[in-house]
Design a protein around this motif. Structure first.
Motif, mmCIF file in Angstrom:
data_model
loop_
_atom_site.group_PDB
_atom_site.id
_atom_site.type_symbol
_atom_site.label_atom_id
_atom_site.label_comp_id
_atom_site.label_asym_id
_atom_site.label_seq_id
_atom_site.Cartn_x
_atom_site.Cartn_y
_atom_site.Cartn_z
ATOM 1 N N ALA A 78 -8.013 -6.104 3.879
ATOM 2 C CA ALA A 78 -6.801 -6.102 3.055
ATOM 3 C C ALA A 78 -7.068 -5.502 1.685
ATOM 4 O O ALA A 78 -6.213 -4.780 1.138
ATOM 5 N N TRP A 79 -8.229 -5.764 1.129
ATOM 6 C CA TRP A 79 -8.551 -5.253 -0.211
ATOM 7 C C TRP A 79 -9.018 -3.803 -0.161
ATOM 8 O O TRP A 79 -8.393 -2.916 -0.738
ATOM 9 N N PHE A 136 -12.471 -0.078 10.877
ATOM 10 C CA PHE A 136 -11.681 -1.310 10.895
ATOM 11 C C PHE A 136 -10.996 -1.546 9.552
ATOM 12 O O PHE A 136 -9.809 -1.888 9.503
ATOM 13 N N LEU A 137 -11.736 -1.359 8.455
ATOM 14 C CA LEU A 137 -11.152 -1.567 7.130
ATOM 15 C C LEU A 137 -9.983 -0.618 6.891
ATOM 16 O O LEU A 137 -8.935 -1.024 6.385
ATOM 17 N N ARG A 177 -1.387 -8.071 -6.255
ATOM 18 C CA ARG A 177 -1.393 -9.503 -5.920
ATOM 19 C C ARG A 177 -2.132 -9.755 -4.607
ATOM 20 O O ARG A 177 -2.886 -10.725 -4.483
ATOM 21 N N LEU A 178 -1.922 -8.882 -3.625
ATOM 22 C CA LEU A 178 -2.620 -9.025 -2.348
ATOM 23 C C LEU A 178 -4.132 -8.887 -2.538
ATOM 24 O O LEU A 178 -4.915 -9.645 -1.953
ATOM 25 N N ALA A 179 -4.537 -7.935 -3.364
ATOM 26 C CA ALA A 179 -5.966 -7.729 -3.608
ATOM 27 C C ALA A 179 -6.588 -8.932 -4.307
ATOM 28 O O ALA A 179 -7.722 -9.322 -4.001
ATOM 29 N N PHE A 180 -5.847 -9.534 -5.231
ATOM 30 C CA PHE A 180 -6.365 -10.714 -5.935
ATOM 31 C C PHE A 180 -6.640 -11.847 -4.940
ATOM 32 O O PHE A 180 -7.707 -12.475 -4.965
ATOM 33 N N ALA A 229 -1.780 -3.094 6.764
ATOM 34 C CA ALA A 229 -1.346 -4.216 5.919
ATOM 35 C C ALA A 229 -0.682 -3.715 4.638
ATOM 36 O O ALA A 229 0.308 -4.299 4.172
ATOM 37 N N PHE A 230 -1.206 -2.638 4.074
ATOM 38 C CA PHE A 230 -0.623 -2.068 2.857
ATOM 39 C C PHE A 230 0.807 -1.613 3.105
ATOM 40 O O PHE A 230 1.708 -1.854 2.292
ATOM 41 N N VAL A 231 1.035 -0.963 4.259
ATOM 42 C CA VAL A 231 2.381 -0.481 4.576
ATOM 43 C C VAL A 231 3.335 -1.647 4.786
ATOM 44 O O VAL A 231 4.446 -1.679 4.234
#
Length: 636
Positions: free
Chosen positions: A318-319, A163-164, A349-352, A171-173
């Motif tokens: 997402a992370w 799932f991750l 920024r998304l990871a934060f 989401a990264f793409v």
């Protein structure tokens, strides 16, 4: 500027973590998840004078039982229980015993499924008359033992990882690197996540029946067990996950097909919006298939806990899933399509934001499952949670290093872009045209030379790219992040299968209370079996009185009426009187309510003081046939 913002964000994360932990644990209260035995009658290690008519177990929450969930074995290992277990009141479950059991040590073995889908198994002994030798072993009563338990745990790990990878990679793409939709290694990364999650879900569906039952490998493909699993909450969640994975397959096909081929900017923006909405819905649904069937679905604030759990899983995807996609892009992307500094910066920024969400939701979940500060160190769940927190801290630290490399890469981006442009121009059609004047007439030879030049240029571009110290440093730090994330996922998987700290502490407290009662000479409950004969038709039988906890104050009373052959049957009336002749108290009448065939119950039965109480039971089997039977018992 970016280097200044990064430390500030790290400080914000630390302050947020400390503030949330303090606020939640300061007001910690009871929750309920992952059932544990909190009481039994007869108690563990108890020695009773007469054979009880039944045994009962009290759990910390509602559980699912089957025909073999409660088994009672005599010293020779033969079953002496009769009928199926039943829910007698609240979270107490009982099974009837054969009448006339001889003296000796008996083993009670139980295997149930808690409301949060986890199997709970164990065993204990009690004795009638006096302890004796027994051939029954009570060791190794854990459902995680054996091949099936190991496979089920591994399947859970693979399903989480799948799932991750799938959700985070997509989401990264979409959010960080749209050009990545055409990069083959990134495509394989996301598709592998879908394949892993689908295969693991199918395996869990097949393993579930054996995992919560016999634990035998031969039962894995038992269709009758599979049918039973499909009727449970966990089975419904797994089937829902498979249906959502079909929708996820369509999403992936569009993402790596039509989306990559769109050239018109407006069409691409519209498709990006549609994919983002659809992907978010599918990902949330998949995350909900875990939330609806595990710890979050039961206990305190379940209506809040389930959406919080969904958000926690989405933030983790997402992370950590995006981190894996970034790692693949840094190491495996073609030299002519490297992941740019802007994409890395967007992911940063998304990871934060994901880390902030993980800290908030994870702290709330910890509060529900721990309930106290001492559970951090005194329970296995708390110890695993401390290990998880330590890994998250390490991961955040490595991520901060990655952010520094990202800022350096962004500052060095223009020269790198110029080098790539030069390399591209050197291998474009113009260069081929310039060299075309000296090309041999043989077209096959020309094509071969073109491929050789393209390979040399690609190797040169890769060498230039890999020689960049900023990109090299980023690749190493992201690789370290991914390594820590793999271990973190393993700890998290074990954590979801571990009895929550709050439940473990409740069970310990109940065990200590039972031990204290045993040392004080009280069993914590009273069972009286009294044969009766009213003289009329169907006038013979046995009436059993269960009084719990058989102490001064409020008590719960159950009355059971059985024929001599052990079958329950109804009678027109049953009444109970309590008399303490030494203090001239009573009789205190109790008229229990009819609950089921042969079963009456009364709550709030008041025993005003301790002593040798006379218990009179009046049994009426017809309009004129009635008898009163009497027994004395120490109560209080």
């Amino acid at each position: 500027m970016t280097q200044t913002i990064a430390p500030r964000r790290v400080r914000i994360l630390v302050l947020l973590l400390l503030a949330t932990v303090c606020a939640l644990l300061a007001g910690a209260g009871p929750a309920s998840a992952h059932a544990a035995v909190t009481g039994s009658d007869p108690g563990q290690g108890a020695v009773v004078d007469q054979a009880p008519a039944r045994i009962s177990l009290t759990f910390s929450e509602q559980v699912a039982v089957s025909g073999d969930s409660l088994r009672v074995l005599d010293p020779e290992g033969k079953r002496v229980d009769t009928g199926e277990p039943s829910n007698v009141s609240g979270t107490t479950y009982a099974v009837r015993l054969h009448s006339g059991l001889p003296d000796g040590t008996y083993t009670v073995a139980y295997q149930v499924v808690s409301a949060d889908s986890h199997p709970v198994a164990g065993a204990y002994t009690f004795s009638i008359g006096a302890p004796s030798k027994t051939s029954v072993s009570v060791s190794g009563q854990t459902t995680d033992d054996g091949v099936v338990g190991w496979l089920y745990g591994f399947g859970r790990y693979v399903s989480y990882a799948g799932f991750l990878v799938m959700a985070g990679g997509a989401a990264f793409v979409l959010a960080c690197w749209p050009r990545g939709s055409g990069v083959r290694p990134v495509q394989r990364y996301v598709v592998s996540g879908w394949v892993a999650l689908t295969a693991a879900t199918l395996a869990l569906l097949l393993l579930r029946g054996s995992f919560t039952g016999s634990g035998k490998v031969s039962d894995v493909f038992d269709l009758s067990l599979l049918g039973q699993v499909l009727q449970t909450k966990t089975g419904a969640a797994l089937v829902s996950r498979l249906l959502l994975l079909a929708a996820a397959a369509l999403f992936i096909a569009v993402l790596f097909g039509a989306y990559d081929k769109r050239e018109d900017p407006q069409e691409r923006r519209d498709l990006t919006f549609g994919l983002s909405i659809g992907g978010a819905v599918v990902a949330a649904g998949l995350a909900a298939s875990w939330a609806m069937s595990e710890h979050a679905s039961v206990g305190l604030q379940a209506g809040i806990a389930m959406p919080v759990d969904v958000l926690h899983l989405l933030a983790a995807a997402a992370w950590l899933g995006g981190l894996g996609a970034l790692l693949v892009a840094l190491y495996r992307a073609p030299a002519d399509s490297p992941v740019g500094a802007s994409a890395v910066h967007r992911f940063s920024r998304l990871a934060f934001g994901s880390v902030v969400a993980l800290i908030a939701t994870g702290t709330y979940q910890s509060w529900r499952q721990l309930g106290s500060w001492t559970a951090f160190t005194d329970t296995r769940y708390g110890q695993l949670l401390l290990a998880k927190i330590a890994l998250v801290v390490v991961l955040v630290g490595v991520a901060w290093i990655s952010r520094r490399w990202t800022s350096r890469l962004a500052q060095a981006a223009p020269p790198a872009a110029e080098e790539r442009e030069t390399a591209r121009v050197g291998t474009g059609p113009e260069a081929s045209a310039e060299s075309g004047a000296s090309e041999p007439a043989d077209a096959r030879r020309a094509a071969q030379l073109a491929r050789q030049r393209a390979a040399r240029d690609a190797a040169r571009q890769k060498k230039i790219r890999d020689a960049d110290p900023n990109r090299f440093g980023l690749r190493r730090s992201v690789l370290a992040e991914a390594g820590v994330a793999v271990v973190l996922l393993a700890v998290t998987t074990v954590l979801t299968q571990t009895e929550p700290g709050r439940t473990e502490e409740e069970a310990k407290a109940a065990t200590q209370s039972s031990a204290a009662s045993a040392e004080a000479g009280t069993s914590g409950a009273l069972t009286l079996n009294m044969p009766f004969d009213t003289g009329g038709e169907d006038g013979k039988g046995v009436v059993t009185i269960d009084l719990d906890p058989a102490r001064v104050g409020d008590n719960e009373m159950h009355v059971y009426v059985e024929r001599p052959n052990g079958r329950a049957f109804d009678i027109p009336e049953v009444k109970v009187d309590f008399t303490l002749k030494a203090k001239d108290i009573g009789p205190l009448p109790v008229v229990p309510d009819h609950i089921a065939t042969g079963h009456w119950s009364a709550n709030g039965v008041q025993i005003p003081m301790a002593g040798d109480w006379q218990v009179d039971v009046t049994v009426r089997t017809s309009d004129i046939d009635e008898v009163t039977v009497t027994k004395n018992a120490q109560i209080g």
